[in-house]
Design a protein around this motif. Structure first.
Motif, PDB file in Angstrom:
ATOM      1  N   ARG A 136     -50.493 -49.828 -38.280  1.00 18.76           N
ATOM      2  CA  ARG A 136     -50.683 -48.362 -39.538  1.00 18.76           C
ATOM      3  C   ARG A 136     -50.275 -47.223 -38.767  1.00 18.76           C
ATOM      4  O   ARG A 136     -49.368 -46.485 -39.627  1.00 18.76           O
ATOM      5  N   GLN A 137     -50.244 -47.082 -37.594  1.00 16.59           N
ATOM      6  CA  GLN A 137     -49.886 -45.595 -36.991  1.00 16.59           C
ATOM      7  C   GLN A 137     -48.221 -45.871 -36.657  1.00 16.59           C
ATOM      8  O   GLN A 137     -47.468 -44.846 -36.802  1.00 16.59           O
ATOM      9  N   ALA A 138     -47.908 -47.326 -36.422  1.00 14.30           N
ATOM     10  CA  ALA A 138     -46.130 -47.383 -36.264  1.00 14.30           C
ATOM     11  C   ALA A 138     -45.678 -47.062 -37.695  1.00 14.30           C
ATOM     12  O   ALA A 138     -44.511 -46.345 -37.751  1.00 14.30           O
ATOM     13  N   LEU A 139     -46.038 -47.557 -38.582  1.00 14.97           N
ATOM     14  CA  LEU A 139     -45.536 -47.403 -39.926  1.00 14.97           C
ATOM     15  C   LEU A 139     -45.545 -46.095 -40.540  1.00 14.97           C
ATOM     16  O   LEU A 139     -44.849 -45.581 -41.362  1.00 14.97           O
ATOM     17  N   ALA A 140     -46.641 -45.283 -40.167  1.00 17.35           N
ATOM     18  CA  ALA A 140     -46.916 -43.966 -40.655  1.00 17.35           C
ATOM     19  C   ALA A 140     -45.566 -43.029 -39.975  1.00 17.35           C
ATOM     20  O   ALA A 140     -45.261 -42.008 -40.698  1.00 17.35           O
ATOM     21  N   ARG A 141     -44.992 -43.407 -38.767  1.00 18.13           N
ATOM     22  CA  ARG A 141     -43.975 -42.742 -38.232  1.00 18.13           C
ATOM     23  C   ARG A 141     -42.680 -43.402 -38.717  1.00 18.13           C
ATOM     24  O   ARG A 141     -41.744 -42.711 -38.065  1.00 18.13           O
ATOM     25  N   MET A 142     -42.654 -43.878 -39.935  1.00 18.84           N
ATOM     26  CA  MET A 142     -41.245 -44.349 -40.315  1.00 18.84           C
ATOM     27  C   MET A 142     -40.694 -44.304 -41.605  1.00 18.84           C
ATOM     28  O   MET A 142     -41.970 -44.236 -42.553  1.00 18.84           O
ATOM     29  N   GLY A 143     -39.420 -43.941 -41.889  1.00 18.54           N
ATOM     30  CA  GLY A 143     -39.116 -43.816 -43.388  1.00 18.54           C
ATOM     31  C   GLY A 143     -38.103 -45.068 -43.405  1.00 18.54           C
ATOM     32  O   GLY A 143     -37.428 -45.337 -42.511  1.00 18.54           O
ATOM     33  N   VAL A 144     -38.102 -45.331 -44.645  1.00 16.82           N
ATOM     34  CA  VAL A 144     -37.006 -46.583 -45.082  1.00 16.82           C
ATOM     35  C   VAL A 144     -36.639 -46.351 -46.142  1.00 16.82           C
ATOM     36  O   VAL A 144     -37.170 -46.168 -47.167  1.00 16.82           O
ATOM     37  N   VAL A 145     -35.156 -46.517 -46.332  1.00 27.15           N
ATOM     38  CA  VAL A 145     -34.430 -46.983 -47.384  1.00 27.15           C
ATOM     39  C   VAL A 145     -34.005 -48.115 -47.434  1.00 27.15           C
ATOM     40  O   VAL A 145     -33.157 -48.737 -46.540  1.00 27.15           O
ATOM     41  N   PHE A 146     -34.384 -49.242 -48.420  1.00 29.36           N
ATOM     42  CA  PHE A 146     -34.119 -50.498 -48.201  1.00 29.36           C
ATOM     43  C   PHE A 146     -32.727 -50.775 -48.913  1.00 29.36           C
ATOM     44  O   PHE A 146     -32.333 -49.822 -49.550  1.00 29.36           O
ATOM     45  N   GLN A 147     -32.245 -51.889 -48.717  1.00 27.55           N
ATOM     46  CA  GLN A 147     -30.870 -52.354 -49.567  1.00 27.55           C
ATOM     47  C   GLN A 147     -31.208 -52.388 -51.115  1.00 27.55           C
ATOM     48  O   GLN A 147     -30.266 -51.776 -51.739  1.00 27.55           O
ATOM     49  N   SER A 148     -32.307 -53.067 -51.428  1.00 32.47           N
ATOM     50  CA  SER A 148     -32.404 -52.960 -53.092  1.00 32.47           C
ATOM     51  C   SER A 148     -33.078 -51.669 -53.168  1.00 32.47           C
ATOM     52  O   SER A 148     -34.009 -51.276 -52.567  1.00 32.47           O
ATOM     53  N   GLN A 149     -32.667 -51.185 -54.605  1.00 31.14           N
ATOM     54  CA  GLN A 149     -33.402 -49.800 -54.781  1.00 31.14           C
ATOM     55  C   GLN A 149     -34.759 -50.178 -55.259  1.00 31.14           C
ATOM     56  O   GLN A 149     -35.057 -50.871 -56.110  1.00 31.14           O
ATOM     57  N   THR A 150     -35.489 -49.132 -54.947  1.00 30.17           N
ATOM     58  CA  THR A 150     -36.911 -49.322 -55.181  1.00 30.17           C
ATOM     59  C   THR A 150     -37.549 -47.971 -56.137  1.00 30.17           C
ATOM     60  O   THR A 150     -38.797 -47.683 -56.270  1.00 30.17           O
ATOM     61  N   LEU A 151     -36.823 -47.208 -56.834  1.00 24.54           N
ATOM     62  CA  LEU A 151     -37.151 -46.368 -57.459  1.00 24.54           C
ATOM     63  C   LEU A 151     -37.884 -46.548 -58.981  1.00 24.54           C
ATOM     64  O   LEU A 151     -37.614 -47.691 -59.291  1.00 24.54           O
TER      65      LEU A 151
END
Length: 240
Positions: A71-86
């Motif tokens: 949880r702590q690790a993921l909270a410090r991460m931002g991600v833009v995936f290959q497939s759009q997720t908007l």
């Protein structure tokens, strides 16, 4: 190090997708993860974002062990995936506010962060426009703005320029390089396109689940264009 991968191994049955992969990326570094299709880039990203888990190795994000404190690790991460997720039926601002709410950010603070993110990515004039009406480049900018809302230490982008034209690719690549340089953001940018890598970038070349080169892009390329060096390392003849 903001991002550290140590002895990471993953297999799909008898097929090894990652074979004892180790590398680290410091604060403010733009690191290109370069590899042909099937090299293991997406598998690595799935492990970094905990879509997959493995006991074969270790991942640390901003000092947090992904295995022990996900949880702590993921909270410090931002991600833009290959497939759009908007959410295409929401406006630019609504997409941002929805993500802010998922991160526990609300009220005036959410408004401030959303406005700052739109200004930073030059999409403030499209705040009331639905995501489905944006072109590919502006959709990617929106995804990038969303990934930065919670002030991550590490930004992961998995083939973020897929489907974009040359101008939009160059603009997005430039934006992310500027983020690393100006804000001290640690970036891992997965791509198979050598023209997205600058000579001063950190470069990790991944092929068939193994790291073939790790260093500064210009030094790895040497006197030749990076594309030639990349092809020579990943060609069937080299693998043989």
């Amino acid at each position: 190090m903001s991002l550290a991968v140590t002895d990471l191994t993953y297999a799909f049955g008898a097929k090894t997708a990652l074979d004892h992969v180790s590398f680290s990326v410091g604060r403010g570094q733009f690191c290109a993860l370069l590899g042909p299709n099937g090299a293991g880039k997406s598998t690595l990203f799935n492990l970094l974002t905990r879509l997959y888990t493995t006991r074969g190795g270790r991942i640390e994000i901003a000092g947090h062990d992904m295995g022990r404190a996900p949880r702590q690790a993921l909270a410090r991460m931002g991600v833009v995936f290959q497939s759009q997720t908007l959410d295409l039926d929401l406006t630019v601002l609504q997409n941002l506010r929805y993500f802010a709410a998922l991160q526990g950010i609300s009220g005036a603070e959410a408004t401030r962060r959303c406005e700052a993110a739109m200004d930073r990515l030059d999409i403030a004039d499209r705040a009331k426009q639905k995501a489905r009406d944006l072109n590919g480049g502006h959709r990617r900018r929106l995804e990038l703005a969303r990934a930065l809302l919670h002030d991550p230490a590490v930004l992961l982008l998995d083939e973020p320029t897929v489907g974009l034209d040359a101008a939009a690719r160059a603009a997005l690549t430039g934006h992310v390089h500027d983020l690393a340089a100006d804000q001290g953001l640690t970036v891992l940018w997965a791509t198979h396109l050598t023209d997205e890598v600058r000579p001063e970038d950190r470069l990790v070349i991944l092929h068939q689940g193994r790291i073939l080169a790790d260093g500064i892009a210009g030094e790895i390329a040497g006197p030749r264009p990076l594309a030639q060096t990349f092809l020579s390392l990943t060609s069937p003849e080299a693998a043989a």
